[in-house]
Motif scaffolding. Structure first.
Motif, PDB file in Angstrom:
ATOM      1  N   SER A 151       0.827  -1.204   0.000  1.00 43.88           N
ATOM      2  CA  SER A 151       0.000   0.000   0.000  1.00 43.88           C
ATOM      3  C   SER A 151       0.860   1.253   0.000  1.00 43.88           C
ATOM      4  O   SER A 151       1.995   1.244   0.477  1.00 43.88           O
ATOM      5  N   SER A 170      -8.847   8.480 -10.606  1.00 48.49           N
ATOM      6  CA  SER A 170      -9.862   8.746  -9.593  1.00 48.49           C
ATOM      7  C   SER A 170     -10.099  10.241  -9.510  1.00 48.49           C
ATOM      8  O   SER A 170      -9.274  11.042  -9.963  1.00 48.49           O
ATOM      9  N   TYR A 193     -13.919   6.321  -9.821  1.00 49.27           N
ATOM     10  CA  TYR A 193     -12.728   5.492  -9.920  1.00 49.27           C
ATOM     11  C   TYR A 193     -12.696   4.795 -11.274  1.00 49.27           C
ATOM     12  O   TYR A 193     -13.732   4.340 -11.771  1.00 49.27           O
ATOM     13  N   SER A 245     -10.099  -0.232 -13.264  1.00 47.39           N
ATOM     14  CA  SER A 245      -8.896  -0.978 -12.899  1.00 47.39           C
ATOM     15  C   SER A 245      -8.482  -0.785 -11.439  1.00 47.39           C
ATOM     16  O   SER A 245      -7.703  -1.586 -10.913  1.00 47.39           O
ATOM     17  N   GLN A 291     -10.941   0.187  -8.911  1.00 42.15           N
ATOM     18  CA  GLN A 291     -12.102   0.101  -8.023  1.00 42.15           C
ATOM     19  C   GLN A 291     -11.905  -0.988  -6.987  1.00 42.15           C
ATOM     20  O   GLN A 291     -11.475  -2.091  -7.299  1.00 42.15           O
ATOM     21  N   GLY A 292     -12.217  -0.647  -5.748  1.00 40.74           N
ATOM     22  CA  GLY A 292     -12.075  -1.604  -4.662  1.00 40.74           C
ATOM     23  C   GLY A 292     -10.683  -1.643  -4.056  1.00 40.74           C
ATOM     24  O   GLY A 292     -10.479  -2.266  -3.010  1.00 40.74           O
ATOM     25  N   ARG A 293      -9.715  -0.996  -4.701  1.00 43.76           N
ATOM     26  CA  ARG A 293      -8.341  -0.991  -4.185  1.00 43.76           C
ATOM     27  C   ARG A 293      -7.871   0.410  -3.814  1.00 43.76           C
ATOM     28  O   ARG A 293      -7.072   0.576  -2.900  1.00 43.76           O
ATOM     29  N   THR A 334      -8.730   4.506  -2.781  1.00 47.18           N
ATOM     30  CA  THR A 334      -9.725   5.360  -2.137  1.00 47.18           C
ATOM     31  C   THR A 334      -9.234   6.801  -2.172  1.00 47.18           C
ATOM     32  O   THR A 334      -8.113   7.087  -1.734  1.00 47.18           O
ATOM     33  N   ASN A 371      -3.331  -3.077  -2.112  1.00 49.16           N
ATOM     34  CA  ASN A 371      -3.210  -4.250  -2.972  1.00 49.16           C
ATOM     35  C   ASN A 371      -2.612  -3.867  -4.332  1.00 49.16           C
ATOM     36  O   ASN A 371      -3.138  -4.230  -5.390  1.00 49.16           O
TER      37      ASN A 371
END
Length: 129
Positions: A17, A49, A60, A63, A65-67, A69, A85
């Motif tokens: 991260s 983003s 976002y 590619s 999304q979900g990783r 923020t 991630n």
């Protein structure tokens, strides 16, 4: 002097991260929409983003999304991109840009012919073992 500056890039292993910062100097960022772009070697600059300057709505790229923020801290006049991630494909120079107002659609596709209100110099993110 009015500037926008990125920081927080570096070397991270796959799965790791990083948190990138986009700090404004000389102006107040809270009424601006802020977008993040990235450019990998040999590839076009792409939108990653964005966060709205009116209602903090976000966007976002598929590619990330979900990783990733995106968030803002108005007290620090800074927008953050928390990246988790991380994958080797995320390696790139990351740039932030700011546009007055609440619209964020402009961040979905980089326009080299457009004069953004503010555009940073970039920060390098390397994802490698």
């Amino acid at each position: 002097q009015l500037t926008l500056a990125e920081s927080g890039g570096g070397l991270v292993q796959p799965g790791g991260s990083l948190r990138l910062s986009c700090a404004a100097s000389g102006f107040t960022l809270d009424r601006y929409s802020v977008g993040w772009f990235r450019q990998a070697p040999g590839k076009e600059r792409e939108g990653v983003s964005a966060i709205s300057g009116s209602d903090d709505s976000t966007w976002y790229a598929v590619s990330v999304q979900g990783r990733f923020t995106i968030s803002r801290d108005n007290a620090k006049n800074t927008v953050y991109l928390q990246m988790a991630n991380l994958e080797p494909e995320d390696a790139a120079v990351y740039y932030c840009a700011a546009e007055k107002g609440g619209v964020i659609g402009w961040a979905e596709k980089y326009d080299p012919g457009y004069e953004y209100d503010f555009f940073g110099q970039g920060t390098q993110v390397t994802v490698s073992t």
